[in-house]
Write a protein that holds these residues in place. Structure first.
Motif, mmCIF file in Angstrom:
data_model
loop_
_atom_site.group_PDB
_atom_site.id
_atom_site.type_symbol
_atom_site.label_atom_id
_atom_site.label_comp_id
_atom_site.label_asym_id
_atom_site.label_seq_id
_atom_site.Cartn_x
_atom_site.Cartn_y
_atom_site.Cartn_z
ATOM 1 N N PRO A 1 2.208 47.094 53.818
ATOM 2 C CA PRO A 1 2.925 45.828 53.918
ATOM 3 C C PRO A 1 2.963 45.378 55.374
ATOM 4 C CG PRO A 1 4.170 47.391 52.576
ATOM 5 C CD PRO A 1 3.009 48.146 53.161
ATOM 6 N N LYS B 1 -2.827 41.443 54.653
ATOM 7 C CA LYS B 1 -3.893 41.420 53.645
ATOM 8 C C LYS B 1 -3.907 40.120 52.853
ATOM 9 C CE LYS B 1 -1.363 44.513 50.610
ATOM 10 N NZ LYS B 1 -0.522 43.474 50.009
ATOM 11 N N ALA C 1 -2.520 41.145 43.756
ATOM 12 C CA ALA C 1 -1.729 41.829 42.723
ATOM 13 C C ALA C 1 -0.245 41.470 42.828
ATOM 14 C CB ALA C 1 -1.925 43.345 42.858
ATOM 15 N N GLY C 2 0.279 41.458 44.057
ATOM 16 C CA GLY C 2 1.707 41.154 44.236
ATOM 17 C C GLY C 2 2.047 39.751 43.729
ATOM 18 N N LEU D 1 2.019 39.692 39.935
ATOM 19 C CA LEU D 1 3.225 40.360 39.424
ATOM 20 C C LEU D 1 4.463 39.489 39.641
ATOM 21 C CD1 LEU D 1 2.342 43.953 40.659
ATOM 22 C CD2 LEU D 1 2.691 43.306 38.266
ATOM 23 N N ARG D 2 4.557 38.839 40.812
ATOM 24 C CA ARG D 2 5.709 37.941 41.056
ATOM 25 C C ARG D 2 5.696 36.765 40.093
ATOM 26 N NH1 ARG D 2 5.247 39.896 46.281
ATOM 27 N NH2 ARG D 2 3.465 38.571 46.715
ATOM 28 N N GLN E 1 9.869 45.483 41.966
ATOM 29 C CA GLN E 1 9.516 44.802 43.219
ATOM 30 C C GLN E 1 10.713 44.699 44.155
ATOM 31 O OE1 GLN E 1 7.447 41.130 41.869
ATOM 32 N NE2 GLN E 1 5.609 42.077 42.706
ATOM 33 N N ASP F 1 9.529 49.585 44.916
ATOM 34 C CA ASP F 1 8.776 50.627 44.198
ATOM 35 C C ASP F 1 7.545 50.004 43.578
ATOM 36 O OD1 ASP F 1 10.444 52.830 44.611
ATOM 37 O OD2 ASP F 1 11.806 52.188 43.008
ATOM 38 N N VAL G 1 5.059 48.998 40.691
ATOM 39 C CA VAL G 1 5.146 48.695 39.266
ATOM 40 C C VAL G 1 4.259 49.730 38.553
ATOM 41 C CG1 VAL G 1 4.585 46.904 37.561
ATOM 42 C CG2 VAL G 1 5.551 46.256 39.789
ATOM 43 N N VAL H 1 0.404 47.102 35.583
ATOM 44 C CA VAL H 1 -0.499 46.502 36.572
ATOM 45 C C VAL H 1 -1.897 46.319 35.965
ATOM 46 C CG1 VAL H 1 -1.628 46.904 38.812
ATOM 47 C CG2 VAL H 1 0.795 47.444 38.512
ATOM 48 N N GLY I 1 -4.291 44.235 47.272
ATOM 49 C CA GLY I 1 -3.154 45.006 46.747
ATOM 50 C C GLY I 1 -3.437 45.693 45.429
ATOM 51 N N ARG J 1 -3.767 50.459 44.057
ATOM 52 C CA ARG J 1 -2.765 50.921 45.023
ATOM 53 C C ARG J 1 -2.316 52.351 44.736
ATOM 54 N NH1 ARG J 1 0.387 45.887 47.134
ATOM 55 N NH2 ARG J 1 2.127 46.787 48.249
ATOM 56 N N GLN K 1 -4.949 53.990 39.494
ATOM 57 C CA GLN K 1 -5.446 52.604 39.456
ATOM 58 C C GLN K 1 -6.876 52.539 39.994
ATOM 59 O OE1 GLN K 1 -2.892 49.683 41.358
ATOM 60 N NE2 GLN K 1 -1.075 50.436 40.303
ATOM 61 N N ARG L 1 11.512 36.482 49.792
ATOM 62 C CA ARG L 1 11.239 37.612 48.905
ATOM 63 C C ARG L 1 12.394 38.590 48.919
ATOM 64 N NH1 ARG L 1 5.108 39.710 49.700
ATOM 65 N NH2 ARG L 1 6.198 41.677 49.352
ATOM 66 N N ARG M 1 9.073 50.402 51.326
ATOM 67 C CA ARG M 1 7.700 49.964 50.988
ATOM 68 C C ARG M 1 6.674 50.651 51.887
ATOM 69 N NH1 ARG M 1 8.805 44.021 51.947
ATOM 70 N NH2 ARG M 1 6.570 43.644 51.782
HETATM 71 P P1 ADP Z 1 3.351 44.068 50.340
HETATM 72 O O1 ADP Z 1 2.026 44.741 50.426
HETATM 73 O O2 ADP Z 1 3.747 43.358 51.585
HETATM 74 O O3 ADP Z 1 4.458 44.980 49.871
HETATM 75 P P2 ADP Z 1 2.576 42.717 47.835
HETATM 76 O O4 ADP Z 1 2.828 41.313 47.402
HETATM 77 O O5 ADP Z 1 1.165 43.185 47.872
HETATM 78 O O6 ADP Z 1 3.261 42.861 49.253
HETATM 79 O O7 ADP Z 1 3.377 43.718 46.859
HETATM 80 C C1 ADP Z 1 4.741 43.537 46.618
HETATM 81 C C2 ADP Z 1 5.217 44.467 45.506
HETATM 82 O O8 ADP Z 1 4.489 44.189 44.298
HETATM 83 C C3 ADP Z 1 5.040 45.958 45.727
HETATM 84 O O9 ADP Z 1 6.096 46.518 46.483
HETATM 85 C C4 ADP Z 1 5.060 46.467 44.288
HETATM 86 O O10 ADP Z 1 6.358 46.479 43.756
HETATM 87 C C5 ADP Z 1 4.275 45.390 43.566
HETATM 88 N N1 ADP Z 1 2.829 45.666 43.523
HETATM 89 C C6 ADP Z 1 1.836 44.921 44.093
HETATM 90 N N2 ADP Z 1 0.632 45.449 43.826
HETATM 91 C C7 ADP Z 1 0.846 46.550 43.079
HETATM 92 C C8 ADP Z 1 -0.001 47.529 42.478
HETATM 93 N N3 ADP Z 1 -1.330 47.489 42.595
HETATM 94 N N4 ADP Z 1 0.578 48.531 41.780
HETATM 95 C C9 ADP Z 1 1.891 48.589 41.624
HETATM 96 N N5 ADP Z 1 2.752 47.711 42.155
HETATM 97 C C10 ADP Z 1 2.245 46.693 42.871
#
Ligand code: ADP
Length: 195
Positions: free
Chosen positions: A9, A13, A31-32, A35-36, A53, A57, A59, A64, A85, A88, A92, A133, A144
């Motif tokens: 983080p 990226k 990916a983030g 997921l958001r 998130q 932690d 996901v 994912v 992302g 991770r 995966q 966020r 993180r």
């Molecule tokens: P950062 O890298 O700054 O934490 P991201 O947006 O990439 O920001 O990720 C934010 C959150 O989204 C992570 O802390 C996690 O909860 C979730 N996340 C993102 N990518 C993954 C992944 N590949 N596997 C599991 N959780 C993920």
């Protein structure tokens, strides 16, 4: 072009992923962000994702993979992807390799963006007030970074062993990081790794 961005983080990226997508014509899959977006739907799955998130932690892999597999499959058919992302975790990474094999494609490079932990923490705290966020608080940022070191860090030797790791110093202005990545990737083109 098919790349993945491996970065703690705060390493940038997201920014680099967008730029590399514009440069290469490949699709940027964050990916983030995916997921958001799912979390905002506030369904049962969305609420579960939002809770992981917010704590910083990861996901669970299964969730994912269910979200990412269709996006990667579609992008592979359209000329490539920049995975930001994902993967991770080691499971995966294995699943992503199996998916690529099923799709008949290979990964060109895993770009690892590295920077000292104090730099990452400072950047994340600086942007916290504008990011909106839930996971940009001092405690969650610390967590993180720890999750990255413990769970995602092992992907660095994983992709090194596969001969596709490209490590780039992310403790430089964004334009310099982009330029470094492009130079390194162009080097791969010349040696024939890219098709
Ligand atoms: P950062 O890298 O700054 O934490 P991201 O947006 O990439 O920001 O990720 C934010 C959150 O989204 C992570 O802390 C996690 O909860 C979730 N996340 C993102 N990518 C993954 C992944 N590949 N596997 C599991 N959780 C993920």
């Amino acid at each position: 072009m098919r790349l993945l961005l491996l970065a703690p983080p705060g390493a940038g990226k997201g920014t680099q992923g967008e730029r590399l997508a514009a440069w290469s014509g490949a699709q940027h899959i964050a990916a983030g962000d995916l997921l958001r977006a799912e979390a905002r739907t506030e369904g049962r799955l969305g609420r579960e994702i939002a809770a992981y998130q917010a704590r910083g932690d990861l996901v669970p892999d299964q969730i994912v993979l269910e979200l990412l597999t269709p996006a990667v499959t579609e992008a592979a058919a359209l000329g490539g992807y920049i995975l930001d992302g994902f993967p991770r975790t080691l499971p995966q990474a294995t699943a992503a390799a199996e998916l690529a094999a099923r799709l008949g494609v290979t990964l060109d490079a895993a770009v690892y963006l590295y920077a000292p932990e104090e730099v990452l923490t400072r950047r994340l705290l600086d942007r916290a007030h504008q990011s909106g966020r839930a996971d940009d608080t001092a405690d969650v940022i610390r967590h993180r970074l720890q999750v990255f070191a413990e769970t995602t860090g092992p992907l660095v030797p994983y992709y090194t062993e596969r001969g596709i790791l490209v490590a780039v110093d992310a403790d430089q202005p964004p334009d310099s990081v982009t330029a470094d990545i492009q130079i390194r990737l162009s080097g791969l083109t010349r040696t024939g790794t890219f098709s």
